[in-house]
Design an enzyme around this catalytic site. Structure first.
Site, PDB file in Angstrom:
ATOM      1  CB  CYS A 130      -0.972   0.157   1.301  1.00  0.00           C
ATOM      2  SG  CYS A 130      -1.744   1.368   1.672  1.00  0.00           S
ATOM      3  CB  CYS A 165       0.598   1.486   3.904  1.00  0.00           C
ATOM      4  SG  CYS A 165      -1.335   0.803   3.869  1.00  0.00           S
TER       5      CYS A 165
END
Length: 235
Positions: A158, A161
């Site tokens: 991600c 992230c």
């Protein structure tokens, strides 16, 4: 006066165009509950995982097949007269795929809002190859033995992230042992993420004080500022 009227008309046109574009990009987004319900209504649901093969191999929604828009042969593997269910890590790749499907004549396409992060985060089951990671018992022990615990839930694949990590490092330096930071990844601890039943998308931050949730946040917008505020109130 004429220039003013032209400016107003142009502004209205631009606003309408942007709104239409936004509607086009989001009209197929549905919640976990709706996505799951519509899948259950199909005898042989067409579920598409639009992530990379590497991601798919590690975890995916049961019954899904791994396809990407760049694979021109995907059209041959799907029935355009039946609903298609698409997801990715969040909404990026799945929305792109849905638009591509629509341009090729697929009339009923559903995109999982929040992606597999939302699916697992709301307690839905997935196929996973995970063999390690934090258990719920481990997690509860961490909460019991630390006054303040900041939990970062996400995935190594991600992009958003990854942007959380520098913020966490800064907080470690600023708070030291007063703040326990726990990073939970989908690839290692899907069962724990599911058991929390809080995550709506990746990344997702949860702050616990003496085992009780005092703050939750999805996404990275103004992350450091809101975390500083939450920690100041909890200390």
């Amino acid at each position: 006066m004429i220039k003013t009227l032209k400016f107003i008309v142009l502004s209205l046109v631009l606003t309408t165009t942007l709104a239409q574009k936004s509607d086009t990009e989001t009209k197929n987004l549905v919640s976990v509950a709706i996505f799951a319900s519509k899948i259950q209504q199909q005898a042989k649901p067409q579920i598409i995982d639009a992530r990379s093969a590497e991601e798919f191999t590690q975890n995916h929604i049961n019954g899904a097949i791994n396809l990407i828009p760049q694979d021109a042969s995907f059209i041959e593997k799907l029935n355009p007269s039946q609903p298609v269910f698409v997801y990715s890590i969040a909404n990026g790749r799945s929305v792109v795929f849905a638009k591509d499907l629509a341009s090729k004549g697929f009339k009923e396409v559903y995109v999982l809002d929040g992606g597999i992060g939302a699916w697992v985060g709301q307690g839905k089951t997935v196929f996973t190859t995970a063999k390690k990671g934090l258990t719920l018992n481990d997690f509860n022990n961490i909460l019991a033995s630390n006054k303040l615990v900041l939990v970062d839930v996400g995935s190594r694949y991600c992009g958003s992230c990854k942007k959380v990590k520098p913020v966490l490092e800064t907080l470690r330096k600023e708070h030291g042992d007063a703040l326990k930071i726990v990073e939970i990844e989908l690839e290692e601890s899907p069962q724990l993420i599911a058991s929390l039943k809080k995550v709506t998308s990746f990344p997702y931050l949860i702050l616990y004080k003496q085992g009780k949730v005092t703050f939750e946040k999805s996404g990275i917008a103004e992350l450091k500022g809101v975390l500083d505020t939450a920690l100041a109130q909890a200390l």
